[in-house]
Write an enzyme that holds these catalytic residues in place. Structure first.
Site, PDB file in Angstrom:
ATOM      1  N   THR A  39       0.818  -1.207   0.000  1.00  0.00           N
ATOM      2  CA  THR A  39       0.000   0.000   0.000  1.00  0.00           C
ATOM      3  C   THR A  39       0.853   1.258   0.000  1.00  0.00           C
ATOM      4  O   THR A  39       0.465   2.294  -0.533  1.00  0.00           O
ATOM      5  CB  THR A  39      -0.929  -0.016   1.235  1.00  0.00           C
ATOM      6  OG1 THR A  39      -1.700  -1.191   1.162  1.00  0.00           O
ATOM      7  CG2 THR A  39      -1.852   1.171   1.262  1.00  0.00           C
ATOM      8  N   TYR A  52      -8.122   1.123  -3.805  1.00  0.00           N
ATOM      9  CA  TYR A  52      -6.808   1.450  -4.383  1.00  0.00           C
ATOM     10  C   TYR A  52      -6.177   0.164  -4.875  1.00  0.00           C
ATOM     11  O   TYR A  52      -6.651  -0.934  -4.586  1.00  0.00           O
ATOM     12  CB  TYR A  52      -5.900   2.118  -3.340  1.00  0.00           C
ATOM     13  CG  TYR A  52      -5.438   1.170  -2.275  1.00  0.00           C
ATOM     14  CD1 TYR A  52      -6.249   0.838  -1.203  1.00  0.00           C
ATOM     15  CD2 TYR A  52      -4.177   0.554  -2.357  1.00  0.00           C
ATOM     16  CE1 TYR A  52      -5.841  -0.070  -0.239  1.00  0.00           C
ATOM     17  CE2 TYR A  52      -3.766  -0.355  -1.395  1.00  0.00           C
ATOM     18  CZ  TYR A  52      -4.603  -0.657  -0.346  1.00  0.00           C
ATOM     19  OH  TYR A  52      -4.207  -1.561   0.605  1.00  0.00           O
ATOM     20  N   THR A 118       1.639  -4.588   4.268  1.00  0.00           N
ATOM     21  CA  THR A 118       1.556  -4.963   5.688  1.00  0.00           C
ATOM     22  C   THR A 118       0.937  -6.348   5.907  1.00  0.00           C
ATOM     23  O   THR A 118       1.127  -6.929   6.967  1.00  0.00           O
ATOM     24  CB  THR A 118       0.735  -3.919   6.462  1.00  0.00           C
ATOM     25  OG1 THR A 118      -0.563  -3.827   5.865  1.00  0.00           O
ATOM     26  CG2 THR A 118       1.406  -2.573   6.455  1.00  0.00           C
ATOM     27  N   ASP A 119       0.205  -6.867   4.908  1.00  0.00           N
ATOM     28  CA  ASP A 119      -0.505  -8.140   5.116  1.00  0.00           C
ATOM     29  C   ASP A 119       0.427  -9.263   5.567  1.00  0.00           C
ATOM     30  O   ASP A 119       0.094 -10.032   6.462  1.00  0.00           O
ATOM     31  CB  ASP A 119      -1.220  -8.575   3.821  1.00  0.00           C
ATOM     32  CG  ASP A 119      -2.458  -7.733   3.531  1.00  0.00           C
ATOM     33  OD1 ASP A 119      -2.837  -6.908   4.383  1.00  0.00           O
ATOM     34  OD2 ASP A 119      -3.050  -7.910   2.446  1.00  0.00           O
ATOM     35  N   LYS A 191       0.281  -8.309  12.742  1.00  0.00           N
ATOM     36  CA  LYS A 191      -0.731  -7.401  12.175  1.00  0.00           C
ATOM     37  C   LYS A 191      -2.011  -7.640  12.964  1.00  0.00           C
ATOM     38  O   LYS A 191      -2.600  -8.721  12.899  1.00  0.00           O
ATOM     39  CB  LYS A 191      -0.932  -7.677  10.679  1.00  0.00           C
ATOM     40  CG  LYS A 191      -1.910  -6.685  10.055  1.00  0.00           C
ATOM     41  CD  LYS A 191      -1.901  -6.677   8.537  1.00  0.00           C
ATOM     42  CE  LYS A 191      -2.812  -5.534   8.052  1.00  0.00           C
ATOM     43  NZ  LYS A 191      -2.795  -5.313   6.629  1.00  0.00           N
ATOM     44  N   GLU A 312      -1.972 -29.754  27.407  1.00  0.00           N
ATOM     45  CA  GLU A 312      -2.877 -30.908  27.331  1.00  0.00           C
ATOM     46  C   GLU A 312      -2.366 -31.984  26.371  1.00  0.00           C
ATOM     47  O   GLU A 312      -2.812 -33.113  26.422  1.00  0.00           O
ATOM     48  CB  GLU A 312      -4.257 -30.444  26.845  1.00  0.00           C
ATOM     49  CG  GLU A 312      -5.066 -29.708  27.891  1.00  0.00           C
ATOM     50  CD  GLU A 312      -6.425 -29.269  27.331  1.00  0.00           C
ATOM     51  OE1 GLU A 312      -7.323 -30.117  27.238  1.00  0.00           O
ATOM     52  OE2 GLU A 312      -6.561 -28.078  26.984  1.00  0.00           O
TER      53      GLU A 312
HETATM   54  N1  GLU Z   1      -2.811  -5.869   0.510  1.00  0.00           N
HETATM   55  C1  GLU Z   1      -1.961  -4.852   0.985  1.00  0.00           C
HETATM   56  C2  GLU Z   1      -0.536  -5.409   1.169  1.00  0.00           C
HETATM   57  O1  GLU Z   1      -0.213  -6.060   2.090  1.00  0.00           O
HETATM   58  C3  GLU Z   1      -2.558  -4.396   2.255  1.00  0.00           C
HETATM   59  C4  GLU Z   1      -2.092  -3.442   3.036  1.00  0.00           C
HETATM   60  C5  GLU Z   1      -0.731  -2.820   2.974  1.00  0.00           C
HETATM   61  O2  GLU Z   1       0.126  -2.834   2.163  1.00  0.00           O
HETATM   62  O3  GLU Z   1      -0.586  -2.227   3.893  1.00  0.00           O
HETATM   63  O4  GLU Z   1       0.270  -5.171   0.322  1.00  0.00           O
END
Ligand code: GLU
Length: 355
Positions: A39, A52, A118-119, A191, A312
């Site tokens: 992103t 986006y 971020t994913d 995340k 367990e």
């Molecule tokens: N789909 C995006 C990715 O991970 C989501 C969010 C991001 O980049 O922050 O590239």
């Protein structure tokens, strides 16, 4: 005659100015930014809409969009990939690890910043934490809002990431993630929110520091073996064994494990319920897979807390491995690297307790 001497004075002056500018340039640390997309490089049609596409903007344009970033370091950008991190792959992980190792082995590079969606950023950070052979700073960053959004968070995250990578005090912290003014250790970061800017948290161990407009404050050192203390290497490695994750739930279907084994998985991580538990039928399937040489790791779908070796489930008796503090996606990363060689149960379990 007068004109010539004026010209030569001017040339001499320009030369002095450029020598001083060069000398100042050399005093700055040399940081390389490896861009992979996400992103932070995303663009949308509207600055207030949530739609986006990831990975649209190239690294040079991203650097130019951050005011004063070139006062922190001599910067070079390299475009390694340009994808949303849902499309991150083992191939890009291997390319990244090799490039980071190449760069940090030279005197000309003082640190590396990686821009990343971020994913799956926590997985890439953890992979590099195990495979980078240098104590120089390696910092991942990204953004939750695309570059075209109102209050885009990417530029300040990038500024802070470069400030951290350029700071000699950041040596020896392993691979770090910087977002939203916070510094997180690769092993701990998760995340935690699907879209807000505070997505990265280390809920159990806490952030390791903060970086506010480039000013850094460390609170504690990360735990667990990393980088120069890691026994893993990807030198000469071109692929990794297949490891799949199965998600635990009430009345879960045990045949998912058999399906993964049939599809070629060499390892299976179970995102179990609670303390890495699964129903009796799935436990039987897990034991059977373990007997047949598949490494089965018990992790948990619960976001916070470790899976206990003495819980367990009797792992040693059943042949399963306990993930300890690693969430399922990071347990998968460690298992892929661990499966590069044959290991005893004790040795495999040791890895999950040490890394
Ligand atoms: N789909 C995006 C990715 O991970 C989501 C969010 C991001 O980049 O922050 O590239």
């Amino acid at each position: 005659m007068k004109q010539i001497s004026f010209k030569s004075t001017l040339v001499a002056l320009l030369l002095i100015v450029s020598i001083i500018a060069n000398a100042q340039d050399k005093k700055l640390p040399n940081i390389v930014i490896l861009a992979t997309g996400g992103t932070i490089a995303g663009a949308g049609a509207s600055s207030t809409g949530s739609a986006y596409t990831s990975g649209q903007v190239k690294i040079e344009a991203m650097i130019d969009a951050v005011p004063n970033i070139r006062t922190l370091a001599n910067l070079k950008g390299e475009q390694l990939a340009n994808v949303g991190s849902q499309d991150m792959s083992v191939k890009v992980w291997l390319d990244l690890a090799k490039r980071v190792n190449e760069l940090l082995a030279t005197k000309e590079c003082d640190g590396v910043v990686i821009t990343h969606g971020t994913d799956t950023q926590e997985e890439t950070a953890y992979f590099l934490n195990l495979t980078v052979k240098s104590d120089k700073p390696v910092v991942l960053t990204g953004s939750m809002r695309p570059s075209t959004a109102l209050s885009a968070d990417g530029p300040l995250n990038m500024y802070n990431a470069v400030a951290l990578a350029a700071n000699p005090a950041a040596k020896g912290y392993g691979v770090m993630v910087v977002m939203n003014d916070e510094i997180h250790a690769a092993k701990d970061v998760k995340k935690m929110y699907s879209t807000p800017v505070q997505t990265f948290q280390s809920p159990q161990e806490g952030m390791i520091g903060t970086v506010i407009f480039g000013d850094i404050l460390f609170f504690h050192k990360p735990h667990g073996r990393n980088t120069i203390n890691s026994e893993f290497s990807v030198a000469g490695v071109t692929s990794l064994p297949r490891v799949d994750i199965v998600y635990g739930c009430a009345d879960m279907s045990p045949d998912l494990i058999d399906i993964m084994v049939k599809a070629g998985a060499k390892g299976i991580v179970i995102a179990g319920v609670g303390d890495g538990n699964m129903n009796a039928a799935t436990l039987e399937a897990a034991k059977k897979a373990a007997k047949n040489g598949i490494t089965v790791v018990r992790a948990t779908r619960v976001p916070i807390g470790a899976v206990l070796v003495k819980g367990e489930v009797n792992d040693k008796e059943f042949g399963t491995i306990c993930s300890d503090e690693l969430n399922p996606q990071k347990a998968r990363v460690l298992l892929m690297l661990a499966l590069q060689k044959q290991r005893s149960w004790d040795d495999m379990q040791r890895l999950f307790l040490e890394y």
